[in-house]
Scaffold this motif. Structure first.
Motif, short mmCIF file in Angstrom:
data_model
loop_
_atom_site.label_atom_id
_atom_site.label_comp_id
_atom_site.label_asym_id
_atom_site.label_seq_id
_atom_site.Cartn_x
_atom_site.Cartn_y
_atom_site.Cartn_z
N GLY A 53 -14.75 49.59 36.70
CA GLY A 53 -13.59 49.80 37.41
C GLY A 53 -13.98 49.92 38.89
N PHE A 54 -12.86 50.07 39.67
CA PHE A 54 -13.20 50.33 41.04
C PHE A 54 -11.80 51.06 41.50
N VAL A 55 -11.95 51.49 42.77
CA VAL A 55 -10.76 52.35 43.48
C VAL A 55 -10.14 51.18 44.25
N ALA A 56 -8.94 50.98 43.75
CA ALA A 56 -8.18 49.82 44.50
C ALA A 56 -6.96 50.45 45.51
N ILE A 57 -7.39 50.26 46.76
CA ILE A 57 -6.56 50.49 48.06
C ILE A 57 -5.44 49.43 48.04
N PRO A 58 -4.02 49.77 47.91
CA PRO A 58 -3.12 48.71 48.25
C PRO A 58 -3.29 48.07 49.33
N SER A 59 -2.81 46.99 49.78
CA SER A 59 -3.19 46.14 50.87
C SER A 59 -2.38 46.72 52.02
N ALA A 60 -1.04 47.22 51.73
CA ALA A 60 -0.42 47.98 52.87
C ALA A 60 -1.03 49.13 53.36
N ILE A 61 -1.69 49.81 52.73
CA ILE A 61 -2.62 51.01 53.14
C ILE A 61 -4.13 50.70 53.83
N ALA A 62 -4.67 49.65 53.29
CA ALA A 62 -5.83 49.21 53.39
C ALA A 62 -6.00 48.57 54.85
N GLY A 63 -4.94 48.16 55.42
CA GLY A 63 -5.12 47.33 56.84
C GLY A 63 -5.70 46.12 56.67
N GLU A 64 -6.32 45.69 57.78
CA GLU A 64 -6.62 44.42 58.14
C GLU A 64 -7.88 44.12 57.11
N VAL A 65 -7.75 43.15 56.52
CA VAL A 65 -8.88 42.52 55.76
C VAL A 65 -10.11 41.94 56.49
N THR A 66 -11.10 42.36 56.33
CA THR A 66 -12.28 41.78 57.16
C THR A 66 -13.55 41.44 56.30
N THR A 67 -14.51 40.56 56.85
CA THR A 67 -15.42 39.74 56.09
C THR A 67 -16.43 40.87 55.51
N GLY A 68 -16.65 40.87 54.12
CA GLY A 68 -17.54 41.68 53.52
C GLY A 68 -16.44 42.59 52.37
N ASP A 69 -15.14 42.77 52.84
CA ASP A 69 -14.36 43.39 51.76
C ASP A 69 -14.27 42.74 50.63
N VAL A 70 -14.06 43.49 49.46
CA VAL A 70 -13.90 43.00 48.14
C VAL A 70 -12.44 43.02 47.87
#
Length: 388
Positions: A53-70
């Protein structure tokens, strides 16, 4: 002191377990990760092994997706179109290029269109560049799910009743478990009070229940229902369009460099008015109108315009809807939405919760709901209830 610390640890563990269960059930119900998620395959090894498992941060909170993000995204082709967790290895004009750490090829090399922001549901939490891993979380969840399935099959066959389905059964057992936990807390609390009072009173109380607890539980249930009414009908819609040399009556088949339109129907099936916001969640798409107000049982239409690139190919287009109950003036919701789309959810729930909890707590006051059992010689026990 030891007993107090032990009780504190017990309650803390119970709260943690409750948060874990709620997040997993809510994630399954909403179709996207909420706080926690897990991978089912080994495509992300060694970062995440199958069942981790992993800690999932909702996209609305995580902000801009960048290279290297899972990221956990709603796939079109990978894994049969299910929710997929892979790493972003590049960014292109049409979206993100993704790949499992253990896979030799990118998802796009296997036929998956570039992933748009609208498809990204959550971003895995990383600390110092490493994904925070929860070993075997998914393995445990899968085992519990399999046990529930076997138990439900047995009961359905034994009683000759139709199957509830795994999801409905999980919700039923979850609700039953939360109820038992709440009752156990109230019983433990009343038991401790009974033992203390028995030293000074000859007639002990059989049980004590604070009615304020009932008000709080009822308030939480109403807030959960209100949140579901706002979140479930909304969300992100993704469309695959084909940029082609020819023409078609299908609005998702668009001539190269041109545009086509389709109608998106929005309906308010509740009894409270709502305001709906439609936003593009990818390039090459527009929505009109951006804001719509809907009364009870009202239906409104929006127009989605797809723009095809000048090159032939298959492309993803996404739009996201946010919906809020109009328990606040529309300008207030507009202002909060302009800051962040999640702020109106907080404000609406605060208004609803306050409107229920404050009068309810004032009404019941500081009294206790006592459950007493009195014995009679000629007849059995008689249970009487009185509110003090």
């Amino acid at each position: 002191m030891g007993t107090s610390l032990g009780k504190l640890a017990e309650y803390a563990l119970a709260v943690v377990l409750l948060v874990l269960v709620v997040s997993l059930v809510a994630g399954h119900f909403l179709g996207q990760p909420v706080l926690l998620a897990y991978v089912e395959t080994g495509s992300m090894e060694p970062t995440l092994e199958a069942g981790d498992g992993f800690v999932a941060i909702p996209s609305a909170i995580a902000g801009e997706v960048t290279t290297g993000d899972v990221v956990a995204f709603e796939a079109e082709q990978v894994h049969g179109g299910d929710l997929t967790t892979h790493r972003v290895i590049d960014e292109r004009s049409g979206g993100y290029i993704t790949q499992g750490d253990a896979n030799p090829f990118t998802d796009q090399g296997e036929g998956e269109p570039p992933v748009t922001d609208g498809q990204v549901k959550a971003v895995a939490l990383q600390v110092n560049g490493d994904v925070v891993r929860i070993p075997h979380l998914g393995t445990g969840v899968t085992a519990v799910g399999a046990a529930l399935d076997r138990g439900e099959r047995f009961l359905a066959g034994f009683f000759g009743t139709p199957r509830l389905g795994d999801q409905q059964l999980a919700y039923l057992l979850f609700g039953f478990g939360v109820l038992i936990y709440a009752v156990s807390l109230a019983t433990d609390r009343s038991g401790r009070r009974d033992r203390a009072d028995s030293r000074s009173r000859s007639r002990s109380r059989a049980g004590v229940l604070d009615p304020r607890l009932l008000v709080i539980v009822f308030t939480v249930l109403i807030m959960v229902a209100a949140t579901a009414a706002m979140v479930l009908p909304a969300g992100t819609q993704s469309y695959g369009i084909v940029s082609t040399e020819g023409d078609s009556a299908n609005p998702t088949i668009v001539p190269m460099g041109e545009s086509d339109e389709m109608t998106f129907v929005r309906h308010n099936g509740g009894q409270l008015p709502v305001v709906s916001y439609m936003e593009p969640a990818s390039e090459g798409v527009e929505v009109e109108p951006h804001v719509s107000h809907m009364s009870a049982n009202e239906t409104v239409n929006a127009t989605i315009t797809f723009h095809a690139p000048p090159e032939t190919g298959y492309y993803m287009r996404s739009v996201t809807e946010y919906r809020y109950l109009l328990v606040l003036p529309a300008p207030v919701i507009h202002g909060l939405y302009a800051v962040h789309p999640w702020l109106p959810y907080v404000a609406v729930n605060a208004v609803i919760g306050g409107a229920i909890a404050i009068p309810g707590l004032l009404l019941v006051g500081p009294g206790e709901l006592r459950l007493r059992t009195r014995s009679r010689n000629r007849r059995g026990g008689v249970l009487t209830r009185l509110l003090e």
